[in-house]
Design an enzyme around this catalytic site. Structure first.
Site, mmCIF file in Angstrom:
data_model
loop_
_atom_site.group_PDB
_atom_site.id
_atom_site.type_symbol
_atom_site.label_atom_id
_atom_site.label_comp_id
_atom_site.label_asym_id
_atom_site.label_seq_id
_atom_site.Cartn_x
_atom_site.Cartn_y
_atom_site.Cartn_z
ATOM 1 N N VAL A 33 68.358 -67.711 -0.231
ATOM 2 C CA VAL A 33 69.300 -67.739 0.893
ATOM 3 C C VAL A 33 69.797 -66.338 1.221
ATOM 4 O O VAL A 33 69.829 -65.930 2.390
ATOM 5 C CB VAL A 33 70.482 -68.677 0.583
ATOM 6 C CG1 VAL A 33 71.512 -68.640 1.715
ATOM 7 C CG2 VAL A 33 69.992 -70.107 0.376
ATOM 8 N N GLU A 146 80.417 -73.994 5.779
ATOM 9 C CA GLU A 146 79.529 -74.945 6.447
ATOM 10 C C GLU A 146 78.236 -75.162 5.665
ATOM 11 O O GLU A 146 77.709 -76.282 5.599
ATOM 12 C CB GLU A 146 79.188 -74.452 7.857
ATOM 13 C CG GLU A 146 78.321 -75.396 8.663
ATOM 14 C CD GLU A 146 79.012 -76.724 8.959
ATOM 15 O OE1 GLU A 146 78.569 -77.755 8.416
ATOM 16 O OE2 GLU A 146 79.986 -76.714 9.724
ATOM 17 N N GLY A 204 57.950 -76.553 -4.237
ATOM 18 C CA GLY A 204 59.145 -75.726 -4.186
ATOM 19 C C GLY A 204 60.393 -76.459 -3.742
ATOM 20 O O GLY A 204 61.439 -75.844 -3.541
ATOM 21 N N GLU A 207 63.616 -77.719 -8.508
ATOM 22 C CA GLU A 207 63.634 -76.662 -9.509
ATOM 23 C C GLU A 207 62.813 -77.087 -10.732
ATOM 24 O O GLU A 207 62.476 -78.259 -10.908
ATOM 25 C CB GLU A 207 65.080 -76.391 -9.948
ATOM 26 C CG GLU A 207 66.002 -75.944 -8.831
ATOM 27 C CD GLU A 207 65.711 -74.535 -8.341
ATOM 28 O OE1 GLU A 207 65.011 -73.783 -9.066
ATOM 29 O OE2 GLU A 207 66.166 -74.202 -7.234
ATOM 30 N N LYS A 222 78.787 -82.468 -3.034
ATOM 31 C CA LYS A 222 78.884 -82.554 -1.577
ATOM 32 C C LYS A 222 79.724 -83.759 -1.151
ATOM 33 O O LYS A 222 80.465 -83.690 -0.159
ATOM 34 C CB LYS A 222 77.475 -82.614 -0.987
ATOM 35 C CG LYS A 222 76.680 -81.347 -1.252
ATOM 36 C CD LYS A 222 75.201 -81.500 -0.928
ATOM 37 C CE LYS A 222 74.438 -80.237 -1.257
ATOM 38 N NZ LYS A 222 72.976 -80.367 -1.040
#
Length: 449
Positions: A33, A146, A204, A207, A222
């Site tokens: 990221v 977000e 991918g 993990e 979440k």
């Protein structure tokens, strides 16, 4: 204009006419990221500056190992293994390193210095978000997250802001792309769980250690964030009842298809007259429900509100570029507040509703029971359900195979009306003790009906 000094490390943008100075952006973490965030800041710099009202200058990237191989898009001159001074000199700190520490300490340091914080760290927010929210409120700076819930799918801002004038009753979410991919492959190919997980790892999506995904920890974090936002009540990950998908078999998936359902790992947050329930578990979703059509590694969140009705937010919930898109949306928002003044919404906990224990959650169930194929067995099972206050909605019977391999048994597929988890658990225990019952093959919740 006030003459008060700006917080250390975060000068305000000049209000005088002319070009505003660049806002200093510090990036904590340079994994999948972080690399995409840095790339987009460089390639989309002019457009982002126009939207933010000031240039965004990436002044440094904090990493654990400066010498480690990096994507060619990363300017190695920006790398540092000393995050403290980098944070101290920033206007906006972007945290994509993950984990609890040192992420928490660095974000608190940034906030204390007057910097806005953008984070994708769902684990930290679900465990100790209130500490960060209080610090940001006291310092008068933004904390934006977000990207913490569903990657590129915009859900935090809609629930917190767009639906602020409405009453949200319930949120159902497919918020973990790995488990959705695994369950989808099991449904479409007949793979067993282990085979589908291995395939997800090869692609991918999962993990090397898939525990956080398949055991529901990622989804539970979440769920805690969504419940807190939707019901204006602090909900932590310890308040979320959690059950992963490791017990789901190819046989369960096949039976789900026969009964008009698909199995999804759902994060569920709902408000009842008694309080707030938050839970994560695999569930049977009718094929007619919009969530049933969410395939592969995609995410979707279904919101039920009084005035707005039913809403669904759908898109890519993982991956570097999708998550970076959400991160940069927050960066632009925080930057605009720097330029124009003000700050984003604060934590809303005014409702302070009770958090219900796991056994209080109410839902429908589908129970699959292997029984002796002889008269009167269904009546015995039905009587036990009635004695425990569980009402039968529908029963389906199909041939089954006894332990000796001969067809001397029957599968009873019982769908119940809504019942508490506590009542259902007691019922299952009682049914399992009946003489004609060979095995309780499966117990799955039914959601979204």
């Amino acid at each position: 204009m006030s003459s008060a000094a700006a917080p250390q490390g975060a000068s305000t943008v000049p209000e005088a006419p002319g070009e505003p100075r660049a806002l200093r952006v510090a990036l904590l973490g340079c994994g999948v990221v972080g690399t995409q965030v840095a790339r987009l800041l460089a390639t989309h710099g002019d457009a982002l500056a126009a939207r933010a009202g000031a240039p965004l200058d990436l002044v440094g990237i904090a990493v654990r190992d400066v010498a480690a191989p990096r994507d060619p898009a990363i300017d190695r001159a920006l790398l540092t293994d000393d995050a403290g001074p980098l944070v101290d000199g920033a206007d906006i700190v972007v945290e994509v390193m993950g984990g609890i520490e040192p992420a928490r300490s660095l974000m608190l340091r940034a906030i204390a210095g007057g910097a806005a914080v953008v984070t994708a760290n769902k684990a930290l927010l679900a465990e100790d978000g209130p500490t960060l929210y209080r610090a940001a409120d006291a310092a008068g700076v933004d904390i934006c997250f977000e990207a913490a819930v569903a990657g590129a799918v915009p859900i935090v801002r809609p629930v917190r802001e767009s639906l602020a004038g409405d009453h949200v009753r319930r949120v159902l979410g497919i918020v973990n792309g790995t488990t959705n991919y695994v369950l989808d492959r099991m449904a479409t190919t007949g793979l067993e769980l282990e085979e589908a997980v291995k395939e997800a790892q090869d692609l991918g999506y999962a993990e090397a250690d898939p525990t956080a995904d398949v055991e529901g920890y990622d989804a539970a974090a979440k769920a805690a964030i969504l419940a807190s936002l939707a019901f204006h009540t602090r909900v932590s990950i310890t308040d979320v009842a959690r059950e992963g998908i490791t017990a789901v078999t190819a046989d369960d998936v096949a039976w789900a298809t026969q009964t008009g359902h698909v199995i999804k790992l759902l994060a569920i947050a709902e408000q009842t007259p008694d309080g707030v329930s938050a839970r994560v578990h695999p569930a049977l979703v009718p094929t007619t429900h919009p969530l049933a059509g969410v395939r592969g590694a995609f995410n979707a969140i279904f919101v039920e509100a009084d005035a707005a009705g039913d809403l669904m937010f759908y898109g890519q919930g993982a991956g570097g570029a999708p998550t970076a898109s959400a991160v940069l949306g927050d960066v632009v928002s925080a930057a605009r507040h720097r330029v124009l003044g003000g700050k984003g919404p604060q934590e809303s906990t005014y409702a302070d509703l009770p958090i219900l224990p796991p056994g209080a959650a109410t839902t429908r169930y589908q129970v699959r029971v292997l029984v002796a194929d002889r008269p009167g067995v269904l009546a015995q099972v039905a009587r036990v359900l009635a004695e425990n206050g569980v009402s039968i909605e529908a029963v389906r019977q199909a041939p089954g195979t006894g332990g000796d391999g001969s067809t001397v048994a029957a599968n009873l597929i019982i769908t119940t009306h809504a019942a508490t988890e506590a009542a259902l658990a007691a019922t299952v225990d009682a049914v399992a003790g009946l003489g004609p019952v060979h095995e309780i093959t499966s117990v799955l919740r039914v959601e979204g009906a």
